[in-house]
Design a protein around this motif. Structure first.
Motif, mmCIF file in Angstrom:
data_model
loop_
_atom_site.group_PDB
_atom_site.id
_atom_site.type_symbol
_atom_site.label_atom_id
_atom_site.label_comp_id
_atom_site.label_asym_id
_atom_site.label_seq_id
_atom_site.Cartn_x
_atom_site.Cartn_y
_atom_site.Cartn_z
ATOM 1 N N PHE A 71 17.063 -4.524 -10.117
ATOM 2 C CA PHE A 71 17.808 -6.097 -9.861
ATOM 3 C C PHE A 71 16.893 -6.986 -10.400
ATOM 4 N N LEU A 72 15.660 -6.271 -12.089
ATOM 5 C CA LEU A 72 15.185 -7.078 -11.999
ATOM 6 C C LEU A 72 15.352 -7.333 -14.249
ATOM 7 N N GLU A 73 15.777 -8.302 -14.451
ATOM 8 C CA GLU A 73 15.987 -8.649 -15.580
ATOM 9 C C GLU A 73 15.805 -8.157 -16.935
ATOM 10 N N ARG A 74 14.132 -7.654 -16.843
ATOM 11 C CA ARG A 74 13.398 -7.710 -17.549
ATOM 12 C C ARG A 74 12.222 -7.290 -16.731
ATOM 13 N N GLU A 75 11.019 -6.011 -17.525
ATOM 14 C CA GLU A 75 10.258 -5.464 -16.631
ATOM 15 C C GLU A 75 9.213 -5.742 -16.206
ATOM 16 N N CYS A 76 8.430 -5.934 -14.785
ATOM 17 C CA CYS A 76 7.542 -6.418 -14.549
ATOM 18 C C CYS A 76 6.304 -5.894 -14.944
ATOM 19 N N SER A 77 5.468 -6.429 -14.478
ATOM 20 C CA SER A 77 3.882 -6.030 -15.330
ATOM 21 C C SER A 77 3.194 -6.483 -13.536
ATOM 22 N N VAL A 78 2.327 -5.337 -12.920
ATOM 23 C CA VAL A 78 1.954 -4.677 -11.670
ATOM 24 C C VAL A 78 0.726 -5.197 -11.658
ATOM 25 N N ILE A 79 0.656 -5.818 -10.740
ATOM 26 C CA ILE A 79 -0.359 -6.362 -10.607
ATOM 27 C C ILE A 79 -2.165 -5.265 -10.257
ATOM 28 N N CYS A 120 0.996 -1.246 0.038
ATOM 29 C CA CYS A 120 0.448 -0.125 0.085
ATOM 30 C C CYS A 120 1.477 1.133 -0.113
ATOM 31 N N PRO A 121 1.918 1.325 0.972
ATOM 32 C CA PRO A 121 2.879 2.762 0.739
ATOM 33 C C PRO A 121 3.523 3.343 -0.078
ATOM 34 N N ASP A 122 3.068 2.367 -1.329
ATOM 35 C CA ASP A 122 4.393 2.085 -1.953
ATOM 36 C C ASP A 122 3.022 2.414 -3.871
ATOM 37 N N ARG A 123 2.158 2.060 -3.462
ATOM 38 C CA ARG A 123 1.176 2.278 -4.601
ATOM 39 C C ARG A 123 1.002 3.502 -5.450
ATOM 40 N N GLU A 124 1.061 4.450 -4.777
ATOM 41 C CA GLU A 124 0.871 5.422 -5.838
ATOM 42 C C GLU A 124 2.430 6.571 -5.794
ATOM 43 N N LYS A 125 3.433 6.133 -5.216
ATOM 44 C CA LYS A 125 4.479 7.029 -5.834
ATOM 45 C C LYS A 125 5.155 6.428 -6.504
ATOM 46 N N GLY A 126 5.694 4.928 -6.097
ATOM 47 C CA GLY A 126 6.331 3.643 -6.526
ATOM 48 C C GLY A 126 7.821 4.152 -6.516
ATOM 49 N N ARG A 127 8.685 4.713 -5.341
ATOM 50 C CA ARG A 127 9.711 4.819 -5.424
ATOM 51 C C ARG A 127 10.218 3.379 -4.889
#
Length: 327
Positions: free
Chosen positions: A237-245, A222-229
């Motif tokens: 640390f991700l080799e490929r872009e992730c998709s967000v639920i 919840c705390p990172d939903r809006e700003k995504g910091r």
């Protein structure tokens, strides 16, 4: 806590467009909007304080803060009688954190893993503490930030906890707090004099941590939903872009709402469970609660990039937390 800049806690501004209701299972269940103040006040402890209503409100009402203020007023009016009865176990542990451990505190920077991550990921928490101490001379403090107490409206106790944390850290010469929990970071930032950073920013700075290969689905706390910091730092640390639920508003622990709405909390996990892929998160509370409610495909980012491969321990979580007192 104050309403975020540009938002208001004046519920009379509500135009009853029902957008908040359409985006929140709690509001939908009771057929109310954030502007229905009287009814909302009656149901204040049923809310997950996830902030989804605040994100979507077209007139800028900070619904999360509205409910938080209602809880504070109720505690003030009955001298905490209701919350002391309803949340007795949590209060007895958190108000003067039973498993506090400052023995490994160091000057300048300290790791602050919070209370939940070491509970569900004890091996990874120990490995992280060891790595930071050996590589950067950074010690670890085991403490609860006070957010659980703040969430139930105990304003006086909340301030006491913050003052005590500030005093202990400042007295030891700490100038930087490295948080593992997004809730700790969101809660402490701006409320203590130390710089507050997230663990992924620090690991990137120190050149520590491997990569997560392949694509992944990410469940944001919840705390990172809006700003995504946090997510921005994790992308390193991700080799490929992730998709967000996007269609699950909370893990079920937010604001202690699951105490009053256990079926809604379980419903969040059921929706995550339907995802065909492995689901990653970066919150120990989210990983633990989703797993506890039957979603076994959840993985925490930190054990993956540190190579422990640890799965959330939801059976011995309390014992694990108790052990941090003697580490």
């Amino acid at each position: 806590m104050e309403a975020q800049r540009g938002r208001t806690t004046d519920t009379s501004k509500c135009v009853h467009c029902h957008i908040c209701r359409k985006n929140c299972v709690f509001l939908e269940k009771y057929g109310i909007d954030i502007g229905d103040a009287a009814r909302l006040n009656e149901l204040a402890y049923h809310c997950f304080l996830c902030g989804r209503c605040s994100e979507v409100c077209p007139v800028g009402i900070d619904g999360r803060q509205v409910v938080a203020d209602m809880r504070r007023r109720q505690v003030s009016e009955d001298a905490g009688a209701y919350v002391n009865k309803k949340y007795k176990r949590m209060i007895s542990e958190k108000k003067d954190y039973l498993y506090r451990n400052y023995r490994h505190i160091t000057e300048k920077s300290v790791l602050f893993p919070g209370c939940n991550f070491p509970s569900v990921y004890p091996k990874t928490a120990k490995r992280l503490a060891k790595i930071l101490l050996e590589r950067a001379g950074i010690g670890t403090v085991y403490e609860c930030c006070g957010k659980p107490i703040a969430d139930i409206g105990m304003a006086g106790q909340e301030e006491k906890i913050l003052q005590e944390i500030e005093g202990r850290l400042f007295g030891a010469g700490v100038t930087e707090i490295i948080t593992v929990c997004p809730n700790c970071e969101d809660y402490l930032c701006g409320r203590v004099s130390m710089r507050v950073v997230n663990i992924y920013e620090k690991l990137k700075e120190l050149g520590i941590g491997g990569k997560i290969s392949g694509g992944c689905r990410m469940f944001r706390p919840c705390p990172d939903r809006e700003k995504g910091r946090w997510l921005k730092d994790i992308e390193f640390f991700l080799e490929r872009e992730c998709s967000v639920i996007e269609d699950v508003q909370c893990c079920g622990l937010g604001g202690n709402g699951g105490v009053m709405e256990p079926e809604l909390a379980k419903g969040f996990a059921k929706k995550v469970k339907k995802c065909p892929d492995t689901v990653y998160t970066y919150c120990g509370s989210c990983a633990g609660n989703l797993t506890r409610n039957g979603c076994k495909k959840v993985r925490h980012v930190l054990p993956e990039i540190l190579g422990t491969g640890e799965r959330p321990d939801t059976v011995k979580s309390l014992i694990n937390r108790m052990r941090t007192k003697n580490l």
